[in-house]
Structures are given as structure tokens and as C-alpha cells.
Scaffold this motif. Structure first.
Motif, mmCIF file in Angstrom:
data_model
loop_
_atom_site.group_PDB
_atom_site.id
_atom_site.type_symbol
_atom_site.label_atom_id
_atom_site.label_comp_id
_atom_site.label_asym_id
_atom_site.label_seq_id
_atom_site.Cartn_x
_atom_site.Cartn_y
_atom_site.Cartn_z
ATOM 1 N N UNK A 192 0.849 -1.181 0.000
ATOM 2 C CA UNK A 192 0.000 0.000 0.000
ATOM 3 C C UNK A 192 0.889 1.236 0.000
ATOM 4 N N UNK A 193 0.566 2.188 -0.849
ATOM 5 C CA UNK A 193 1.362 3.401 -0.914
ATOM 6 C C UNK A 193 1.212 4.206 0.374
ATOM 7 N N UNK A 194 2.339 4.733 0.856
ATOM 8 C CA UNK A 194 2.339 5.593 2.031
ATOM 9 C C UNK A 194 2.055 7.029 1.580
ATOM 10 N N UNK A 195 0.899 7.581 1.938
ATOM 11 C CA UNK A 195 0.571 8.934 1.466
ATOM 12 C C UNK A 195 1.491 10.005 2.044
ATOM 13 N N UNK A 196 2.214 9.679 3.108
ATOM 14 C CA UNK A 196 3.103 10.657 3.744
ATOM 15 C C UNK A 196 4.539 10.567 3.257
ATOM 16 N N UNK A 197 4.803 9.624 2.347
ATOM 17 C CA UNK A 197 6.183 9.448 1.882
ATOM 18 C C UNK A 197 6.621 10.630 1.025
ATOM 19 N N UNK A 198 7.794 11.161 1.342
ATOM 20 C CA UNK A 198 8.366 12.264 0.578
ATOM 21 C C UNK A 198 9.654 11.775 -0.090
ATOM 22 N N UNK A 199 9.655 11.637 -1.417
ATOM 23 C CA UNK A 199 10.847 11.108 -2.097
ATOM 24 C C UNK A 199 12.001 12.107 -2.180
ATOM 25 N N UNK A 200 11.750 13.355 -1.832
ATOM 26 C CA UNK A 200 12.780 14.387 -1.926
ATOM 27 C C UNK A 200 13.400 14.647 -0.562
ATOM 28 N N UNK A 201 14.710 14.467 -0.463
ATOM 29 C CA UNK A 201 15.417 14.685 0.799
ATOM 30 C C UNK A 201 16.095 16.046 0.793
ATOM 31 N N UNK A 202 15.947 16.754 1.886
ATOM 32 C CA UNK A 202 16.627 18.041 2.011
ATOM 33 C C UNK A 202 18.134 17.803 2.060
ATOM 34 N N UNK A 203 18.924 18.661 1.431
ATOM 35 C CA UNK A 203 20.383 18.469 1.425
ATOM 36 C C UNK A 203 20.991 18.681 2.807
ATOM 37 N N UNK A 204 22.096 17.991 3.053
ATOM 38 C CA UNK A 204 22.850 18.186 4.298
ATOM 39 C C UNK A 204 23.875 19.305 4.116
ATOM 40 N N UNK A 205 24.524 19.310 2.961
ATOM 41 C CA UNK A 205 25.595 20.265 2.689
ATOM 42 C C UNK A 205 25.037 21.560 2.105
ATOM 43 N N UNK A 206 25.511 22.686 2.619
ATOM 44 C CA UNK A 206 25.176 23.996 2.074
ATOM 45 C C UNK A 206 26.261 24.415 1.087
ATOM 46 N N UNK A 207 25.902 24.748 -0.160
ATOM 47 C CA UNK A 207 26.924 25.190 -1.128
ATOM 48 C C UNK A 207 27.691 26.403 -0.604
ATOM 49 N N UNK A 208 28.996 26.405 -0.830
ATOM 50 C CA UNK A 208 29.858 27.472 -0.312
ATOM 51 C C UNK A 208 30.326 28.401 -1.424
#
Length: 230
Positions: A90-106
Motif C-alpha cells: 500500500x502506498x504511504x501517502x506521507x512518503x516524501x521522495x525528496x530529501x533536504x540536502x545536508x551540505x550547504x553550497x559554499x
């Protein structure tokens, strides 16, 4: 016949010379080694187990290069095989396939500061690894993801802290100890309980930070006209 570390290094240097003629072995900072997954089929093994007629067990073995790039497709194939075995999904309606980045571009060192521990109080500006410009904020961000972290190696893989040219040399910026202190603080544990980089488990070099004599030995290996075939 098993090869010595020196023979393996000589072979690797011969390939480096062919690819980059100006390569200087004295600039070596690390040498990774380890066991690689290989099967006798000459290909990956992704299939339902013959020992389980219900199809509830799937073999995923012998995943060598490019396994990392192929892992999303491998996961989809495993799901398909399990569905053939009767798995109901069953599909999880709360699943977010996009992960926020850990590294901030410098942008160079703009907005960043380096100094003795405790001098820079803003986590977003406080650099804990100079070579890779990793900040305290990025280490904390990695710590607060879903998977627990209790070692500097885990942070290293997520942020590159300690992967620069100095390889976390204590006489340079001692970034491994800085990262360990943040891990201990965030986990509310003693700093002595924080896992550190294993040695020599991941290297064929004689020691973690080589002296000039050892670098000269690598240069000699580089100059050999090797006949080794691996």
C-alpha cells in the motif's frame, strides 16, 4: 598468489602514470582497500530463492560496480519479485521522495570562520573541517536525520568532514576531534564513546599520516616499470 601491499601499490601507480603522466606519488593522502562483492556468474544475482517456493525470500548478491548507481533499479526489481511472491503493498501517502540536502553550497570562505574550539559561536559559520569547509551546522543537520550516528566515520560519509588533503591531521585542525565533540554533545554521551576512523582497516599505507621517507618510498614504487597483471 597473493600480492604484497607494495606490489599492489606499484600496479596502481602504473595505471596512474598511464592516465595522468604528471601524477606524483608523494602527493598520496590515502589508499583505500577492501573486499569486493563478486559472483562466479559474472553478473549480479537478483532473484527469488530456489529454497523458498513461496517466493518470500529474494537474493540480492554480488552487487559490485556500478551497484551504487544501480540501487534504485535494484530496489524496484526486488519489489517486483516480492509482489510476484504475493506481497501486498500500500502506498504511504506521507512518503516524501525528496530529501533536504545536508551540505550547504559554499562561496569560498564567505560567511565562514575558522578558529580554536569555542571561538565561533554561530554553527552556520563555525568551520569544523577546513579542507572541506564543513560547518558545525552541517554536522548537526546530519545528526538529526533518521539514522542514528555515533561515529566520525558516519559524519565523514555524509559531509566529507575529514576527507580533505590533511586527512584530519591532529597538527593541522584536528577536525576529527571537533566532530567527535559535536556527536557526543548531540547524543548526550561521553566523547570517548564516539567511534573514530579505523586504522589500518581501510588503507594499505604504512600509517595514517606518512612522513617524508615513506612518501619517497611511494615515489620509488611509482618509478618502477611494473610487469604485474591483476
Amino acid at each position: 598468489m597473493a600480492q604484497t601491499d607494495e606490489q599492489v601499490q606499484e600496479f596502481i601507480f602504473s595505471k596512474c602514470k598511464a592516465l595522468v603522466p604528471s601524477f606524483d606519488a608523494r602527493e598520496t593522502i590515502h589508499s583505500f582497500c577492501g573486499a569486493r562483492a563478486k559472483s562466479d556468474r559474472g553478473d549480479w544475482i537478483i532473484e527469488a530463492s530456489a529454497a523458498d517456493p513461496d517466493g518470500h525470500f529474494v537474493h540480492v548478491a554480488g552487487i559490485d560496480s556500478p551497484g551504487l548507481a544501480g540501487c534504485p533499479a535494484i530496489a524496484l526489481e526486488v519489489v517486483r519479485l516480492l509482489q510476484e511472491g504475493g506481497l501486498q503493498l500500500e502506498k504511504d501517502p506521507n512518503f516524501n521522495p525528496n530529501r533536504a540536502p545536508i551540505i550547504t553550497p559554499k562561496d569560498g570562505w564567505k560567511g565562514l570562520k575558522a578558529g580554536p574550539p569555542g571561538m565561533v559561536t554561530d554553527p552556520a559559520m563555525n568551520v569544523v573541517c577546513k579542507c572541506e569547509k564543513v560547518t558545525e551546522e552541517e554536522v548537526v543537520r546530519a545528526m538529526r536525520r533518521g539514522l542514528p550516528i555515533d561515529s566520525t566515520q558516519a559524519i565523514r560519509k555524509r559531509t566529507r568532514a575529514g576527507m580533505g588533503h590533511c586527512q584530519a591531521e591532529t597538527d593541522n585542525y584536528n577536525c576529527e576531534c571537533r566532530v567527535a565533540a559535536i556527536i557526543a554533545r548531540e547524543n548526550q554521551m561521553l566523547v570517548d564513546g564516539v567511534g573514530r576512523r579505523p586504522w589500518p582497516a581501510t588503507s594499505s599505507l604504512p600509517q595514517r599520516w606518512m612522513n617524508d621517507a615513506q612518501k619517497d618510498e611511494l615515489k620509488v614504487l611509482q618509478s618502477q616499470d611494473t610487469k604485474l597483471v591483476m
